[in-house]
Structure formats: structure tokens, C-alpha cells
Design an enzyme around this catalytic site. Structure first.
Site, PDB file in Angstrom:
ATOM      1  N   HIS A 153       4.680  -8.291  -4.506  1.00 15.17           N
ATOM      2  CA  HIS A 153       3.325  -8.700  -4.129  1.00 15.17           C
ATOM      3  C   HIS A 153       3.088 -10.149  -4.521  1.00 15.17           C
ATOM      4  CE1 HIS A 153       1.567  -4.689  -3.190  1.00 15.17           C
ATOM      5  NE2 HIS A 153       2.629  -4.299  -3.873  1.00 15.17           N
ATOM      6  N   CYS A 182       6.141  -5.343   0.411  1.00 16.27           N
ATOM      7  CA  CYS A 182       6.206  -4.023  -0.227  1.00 16.27           C
ATOM      8  C   CYS A 182       6.177  -2.913   0.835  1.00 16.27           C
ATOM      9  CB  CYS A 182       5.081  -3.918  -1.250  1.00 16.27           C
ATOM     10  SG  CYS A 182       5.523  -2.832  -2.599  1.00 16.27           S
ATOM     11  N   GLY A 195       0.870  -1.175   0.000  1.00 19.61           N
ATOM     12  CA  GLY A 195       0.000   0.000   0.000  1.00 19.61           C
ATOM     13  C   GLY A 195       0.895   1.209   0.000  1.00 19.61           C
ATOM     14  N   GLU A 196       0.773   2.034   1.000  1.00 20.38           N
ATOM     15  CA  GLU A 196       1.618   3.220   1.090  1.00 20.38           C
ATOM     16  C   GLU A 196       2.154   3.299   2.521  1.00 20.38           C
ATOM     17  OE1 GLU A 196       2.962   5.374  -1.125  1.00 20.38           O
ATOM     18  OE2 GLU A 196       3.888   5.997   0.752  1.00 20.38           O
ATOM     19  N   SER A 197       3.474   3.119   2.644  1.00 19.61           N
ATOM     20  CA  SER A 197       4.058   3.034   3.985  1.00 19.61           C
ATOM     21  C   SER A 197       3.860   4.312   4.790  1.00 19.61           C
ATOM     22  CB  SER A 197       5.545   2.701   3.891  1.00 19.61           C
ATOM     23  OG  SER A 197       6.233   3.674   3.124  1.00 19.61           O
ATOM     24  N   GLU A 226       0.655 -11.995  -3.472  1.00 16.37           N
ATOM     25  CA  GLU A 226      -0.793 -12.246  -3.493  1.00 16.37           C
ATOM     26  C   GLU A 226      -1.381 -11.971  -4.880  1.00 16.37           C
ATOM     27  OE1 GLU A 226       0.696  -9.721  -2.242  1.00 16.37           O
ATOM     28  OE2 GLU A 226      -0.416  -7.898  -2.712  1.00 16.37           O
TER      29      GLU A 226
HETATM   30  N1  GLN Z   1       5.835   2.998  -2.652  1.00 11.10           N
HETATM   31  C1  GLN Z   1       5.074   2.465  -1.545  1.00 11.10           C
HETATM   32  C2  GLN Z   1       5.593   2.965  -0.208  1.00 11.10           C
HETATM   33  O1  GLN Z   1       6.567   3.639  -0.145  1.00 11.10           O
HETATM   34  C3  GLN Z   1       5.066   0.952  -1.552  1.00 11.10           C
HETATM   35  C4  GLN Z   1       4.347   0.434  -2.768  1.00 11.10           C
HETATM   36  C5  GLN Z   1       3.591  -0.843  -2.531  1.00 11.10           C
HETATM   37  O2  GLN Z   1       3.399  -1.280  -1.399  1.00 11.10           O
HETATM   38  N2  GLN Z   1       3.108  -1.422  -3.599  1.00 11.10           N
HETATM   39  O3  GLN Z   1       5.021   2.657   0.778  1.00 11.10           O
END
Ligand code: GLN
Length: 201
Positions: free
Chosen positions: A169, A74, A42-44, A171
Site C-alpha cells: 500500500h 494489493c 481491500g478484498e479481491s 498510499e
Molecule cells: N488479502 C486480500 C485479498 O486477498 C488483499 C489484502 C489487501 O488488499 N490489503 O484480496
């Protein structure tokens, strides 16, 4: 399953398919009921902020130190890393994995790609991995072990005892072995506990 943000549903479906009881963790009370944690992609930066807002950061750090098995994919790998490069100002992680990762190391969303990776620890069959703005592991400290790398040598999977972190990923590509390995860690820890706590008479 940490369910603050990201592709929670895909991981939950995969875990359920493997026979796990899946709990969506958004609060400390929910964390207290689980024996392992999957941190999705997702987005850290968002997962970090929400985990602090929901009072989960310290409890998760505590559980990681206490030996709770965690699979981070990720953004989840970023959350597990002790050190993050190209982080935004003030970005924090749970930590636990003795690695340095670099965010967005493979460029933009449109530069997503799939690759087949050899990972002997998971068996002879190569891992089919989908990379979507994932991080790369720039260096692995003494406590952690690389599990797999791209052909150019960049490390994209690591393990440290009960912690597994991968840049891609699984999944999405139908790769189930990381989740199985995570569930093996969970089972091992549960049986350890059963041995430590004498059965009630
Ligand atoms: N770029 C995202 C981040 O910095 C990670 C991308 C992802 O989880 N697919 O969190």
C-alpha cells in the site's frame, strides 16, 4: 478509481493531490468516462464479486486489453494477475498481467509490516512499502517485468506496458511515485490518441 470496495478514499486523495480528475467507477457508464483505472487494496474476492454484479468485469477486461493504464495495489494486483494461487472457489480476476500471485502470502493482518525496497526504475530513493495481508508474485511470465523485491528475493512489484501491480500500500506510507508513473502512462496514452485522431476543423 475502481470504487467497489477497499481503500478508495486514500487513493482518490493521492491522485487528486497529484492533479488528476478522479471519478469513482462503480458502473460501466463511469468506466467509459475515464482514461485510466486504479484498483485499490481491500478484498479481491469481494471486488471480483461486485465487479460481476455491477456488470464491470467484461468492460474492464476489454479496456485492459485495449491498453487502458491500470495501477493495482494489493487486492488490485490480485485482480490484475492472470493466475491466482490460494484463491477461493470460483474466484476470478480481470487479468492482463502475465504473473502468478499467491494471496495472503505474508500471513494475517496482525503480521502486517513495513519495508524499504530498492526500485531503481522509480529512482534512487528506496520505496517505503506497507504490507497488509498482501499477495506475493510467485512467478513473472515473459510479458511482465519485475520492478522490485523484498530482501529475500520475493517479487512484490511488476510492470507490463500500461499495467503496474504492487503487493503493498503506497498510499499509506506517503509514497507517490507509483501513482505518478500510472498518471504518466495515462498522459502518454492520451497524447497518443490525440495524434491518432485528427483535430476537428
Ligand atoms: N488479502 C486480500 C485479498 O486477498 C488483499 C489484502 C489487501 O488488499 N490489503 O484480496
Amino acid at each position: 478509481m475502481l470504487a467497489l470496495q477497499g481503500d478508495v478514499r486514500e487513493h482518490a486523495a493521492l491522485l487528486a493531490q497529484l492533479g488528476a480528475d478522479v471519478v469513482a467507477v462503480r458502473r460501466p457508464e463511469e468506466l467509459a468516462t475515464v482514461s485510466g483505472l486504479v484498483i485499490p487494496g481491500g478484498e479481491s474476492t469481494v471486488i471480483d464479486k461486485l465487479s460481476r454484479t455491477f456488470g464491470l468485469q467484461q468492460p474492464i477486461r476489454h479496456e485492459i486489453r485495449a491498453g487502458m493504464p491500470v495501477l493495482g495495489t494489493c487486492a488490485g494486483l490480485i485482480m490484475l494477475a492472470d493466475t491466482v494461487l490460494d484463491a477461493i472457489d470460483g474466484q476470478q480476476t480481470f487479468g492482463g498481467l502475465d504473473v502468478v500471485v499467491r494471496r495472503n502470502a505474508f500471513g494475517r493482518q496482525t503480521e502486517s509490516f513495513e519495508a524499504e525496497l530498492d526500485m531503481p526504475a522509480l529512482g534512487a530513493e528506496p520505496v517505503r512499502a506497507a504490507f497488509i495481508r498482501g499477495p506475493v508474485v510467485e512467478s513473472v511470465g515473459a510479458a511482465a517485468t519485475p520492478l522490485g523485491a523484498l530482501e529475500d528475493g520475493r517479487i512484490v512489484a511488476v510492470e507490463q506496458g500500461h499495467l503496474i501491480g504492487i503487493s503493498f500500500h503506497p498510499e499509506i506510507s506517503g509514497e507517490t511515485r507509483f501513482h505518478r508513473r500510472f498518471l504518466d502512462h495515462v498522459e502518454a496514452r492520451l497524447s497518443e490518441r490525440t495524434l491518432l485522431v485528427p483535430a476537428a476543423r
